[in-house]
Enzyme design. Structure first.
Site, PDB file in Angstrom:
ATOM      1  N   SER A  76      -5.028   5.654   7.939  1.00 36.30           N
ATOM      2  CA  SER A  76      -6.113   5.910   6.981  1.00 36.30           C
ATOM      3  C   SER A  76      -5.573   6.087   5.560  1.00 36.30           C
ATOM      4  O   SER A  76      -6.147   5.544   4.615  1.00 36.30           O
ATOM      5  CB  SER A  76      -6.958   7.105   7.408  1.00 36.30           C
ATOM      6  OG  SER A  76      -6.155   8.230   7.593  1.00 36.30           O
ATOM      7  N   ASP A  88       0.713  12.226   3.178  1.00 34.22           N
ATOM      8  CA  ASP A  88       0.574  10.854   3.677  1.00 34.22           C
ATOM      9  C   ASP A  88       0.303   9.877   2.535  1.00 34.22           C
ATOM     10  O   ASP A  88       0.889   8.794   2.460  1.00 34.22           O
ATOM     11  CB  ASP A  88      -0.577  10.771   4.705  1.00 34.22           C
ATOM     12  CG  ASP A  88      -0.464  11.836   5.779  1.00 34.22           C
ATOM     13  OD1 ASP A  88       0.626  12.420   5.933  1.00 34.22           O
ATOM     14  OD2 ASP A  88      -1.473  12.091   6.465  1.00 34.22           O
ATOM     15  N   TYR A 109      -6.703  21.401  13.352  1.00 35.84           N
ATOM     16  CA  TYR A 109      -6.010  21.278  12.066  1.00 35.84           C
ATOM     17  C   TYR A 109      -6.602  22.276  11.071  1.00 35.84           C
ATOM     18  O   TYR A 109      -5.888  23.031  10.403  1.00 35.84           O
ATOM     19  CB  TYR A 109      -6.145  19.842  11.554  1.00 35.84           C
ATOM     20  CG  TYR A 109      -5.364  19.545  10.296  1.00 35.84           C
ATOM     21  CD1 TYR A 109      -4.056  19.073  10.370  1.00 35.84           C
ATOM     22  CD2 TYR A 109      -5.929  19.723   9.034  1.00 35.84           C
ATOM     23  CE1 TYR A 109      -3.334  18.800   9.221  1.00 35.84           C
ATOM     24  CE2 TYR A 109      -5.219  19.448   7.882  1.00 35.84           C
ATOM     25  CZ  TYR A 109      -3.921  18.971   7.982  1.00 35.84           C
ATOM     26  OH  TYR A 109      -3.216  18.702   6.840  1.00 35.84           O
TER      27      TYR A 109
HETATM   28  C1  GLA Z   1      -1.636  15.289   8.773  1.00 39.20           C
HETATM   29  C2  GLA Z   1      -2.150  15.496   7.347  1.00 39.20           C
HETATM   30  C3  GLA Z   1      -0.989  15.798   6.401  1.00 39.20           C
HETATM   31  C4  GLA Z   1      -0.110  16.932   6.934  1.00 39.20           C
HETATM   32  C5  GLA Z   1       0.256  16.681   8.391  1.00 39.20           C
HETATM   33  C6  GLA Z   1       0.983  17.850   9.009  1.00 39.20           C
HETATM   34  O1  GLA Z   1      -0.854  14.133   8.823  1.00 39.20           O
HETATM   35  O2  GLA Z   1      -2.839  14.358   6.908  1.00 39.20           O
HETATM   36  O3  GLA Z   1      -1.491  16.105   5.122  1.00 39.20           O
HETATM   37  O4  GLA Z   1      -0.741  18.162   6.767  1.00 39.20           O
HETATM   38  O5  GLA Z   1      -0.881  16.413   9.195  1.00 39.20           O
HETATM   39  O6  GLA Z   1       2.240  17.993   8.430  1.00 39.20           O
END
Ligand code: GLA
Length: 385
Positions: free
Chosen positions: A133, A178, A227
């Protein structure tokens, strides 16, 4: 699929769908995080690298303020909307949110944006924790820039815009890691990021080392709620200490702090992970593989015991890889958690044996073998030649 093949695919589909040729084709990569998990939204440190799997977009500007998007991997599926009326989500077709969200953020920032014809395809596996994404949102932004739009936005600005699109439009409260590594990654390097200042530093991966990813084929439901729950615990801990983010707390402050035991463990993961990430970046730069391996192992234990985001299948996968490497390479869960992938940094000479052991000894709870990807640390988003 190579970038050249993806380019041929989107350019061919573009001509069929819209007539004529695209003005440009661009790519933005997925990523794997070597260390620094759940530290980004605590304004701490991360060490991901962009991988050689990407989203590719063919683009041409239009002069009528309309946007037409063809997503080849979604059926294919088509989406059309206008830039001069409020851009709203289409819940039945989630992929549209990443394109619409990104363009709405551009308009919200009062940036120049023409109508667009876009064709999208990619080879970042979806739902695997490799940031398909983020690569999509960053690719859409890069496509806009390739036709002269979003002037004055640098790669970090583009990453922040992509993060806001996910936070505000898609409804995912992710951090900046990311998107930033997708936009700023460098070939052959991991990218050390200070998630407070957004300063980055490329850390070369020694040429004799490789990055291997193994997907557990476990996808738990409710990933987003887990999360967000972890994120809320970290924010509560920061409030307890009266600071803006856990970045401002040191591990030594935890004892006797009066935090409840669960929140204390969540905070301890973040604080110790920040320290490990700083040390891992140095170990990698110096080619100290054994040190790096120890830090990755400690990171995994911290995610399992303190942050509680691993699952037994992922723990098993790490144990299989570690069993082969015996300290001559590191392995840990990577990404948000509750399933997904493990990442290993290892000598090229050990790749075959590790892959073989994983294929032979690992099965997911549903009886599936792991999917193994050998990755090259790759450059961030850019127009394709
Ligand atoms: C996902 C989120 C990131 C980060 C990771 C955990 O990938 O998109 O921003 O928080 O989890 O490190």
């Amino acid at each position: 699929m190579s970038l050249a093949e993806l380019r041929t695919r989107v350019a061919g589909a573009f001509t069929k769908a819209f007539g004529g040729r695209p003005q440009a084709c661009v790519q933005a990569p997925g990523r794997v995080n070597l260390i620094g998990e759940h530290t980004d939204y605590n304004e701490g440190f991360v060490l991901p690298c962009a991988i050689d799997r990407a989203t590719v977009v063919a683009v041409r500007a239009r002069d009528d303020r309309q946007v037409h998007v063809l997503a080849l991997d979604e059926g294919p599926d088509r989406d059309s909307f206008a830039l001069d009326v409020p851009i709203t989500p289409v819940p039945a077709r989630p992929w549209t949110g990443y394109v619409r969200g990104m363009l709405r953020e551009a308009l919200a920032g009062q940036l120049d944006l023409p109508g667009l014809d876009l064709v999208i395809a990619g080879d970042v596996p979806q739902g695997s924790g490799l940031s398909s994404s983020a690569s999509l949102t960053v690719a859409v932004g890069t496509a806009c820039q390739a036709v002269g739009a979003l002037r004055g936005v640098d790669p970090t600005g583009l990453a922040r815009m992509a993060q806001r699109a996910e936070n505000h439009f898609v409804g995912c409260q992710c951090g900046i890691m990311d998107q930033l590594v997708s936009s700023r990654g460098e070939a052959g390097c991991a990218l050390w990021i200070d998630c407070r200042s957004l300063a980055t530093r490329a850390v070369p991966i020694p040429p004799d080392l490789c990055v291997l990813i193994a997907h557990s084929r476990v996808r738990r439901g409710l990933v987003d709620s887990h999360y967000n729950e972890r994120r809320a615990a970290c924010e509560a801990a920061a409030r307890h200490f009266g600071v803006a983010a856990l970045r401002d707390v040191s591990a030594g402050q935890l004892a006797g702090s009066g935090l409840d035991p669960l929140t204390l463990r969540r905070a301890r993961h973040v604080l110790t992970e920040n320290e490990r990430t700083l040390r891992a970046a140095e170990a990698l730069a110096r080619g100290e593989l054994r040190n790096l391996a120890t830090l990755m192992a400690e990171s995994h234990v911290s995610m399992r015991e303190d942050f509680e985001i691993t699952v037994p299948a992922v723990d098993q996968l790490v144990a299989i890889v570690d069993g082969v490497l015996a300290g001559e390479g590191g392995c840990r869960m990577t990404g948000g958690g509750f399933g997904g992938c493990v990442v290993a940094v290892l000598p090229a000479a050990a790749m075959d044996e590790v892959e073989h052991a994983v294929q032979r000894h690992y099965r997911s709870p549903d009886g599936l073998p792991a999917a193994v990807f050998r990755c090259r640390a790759s450059a961030g988003a850019a127009p394709l030649p």
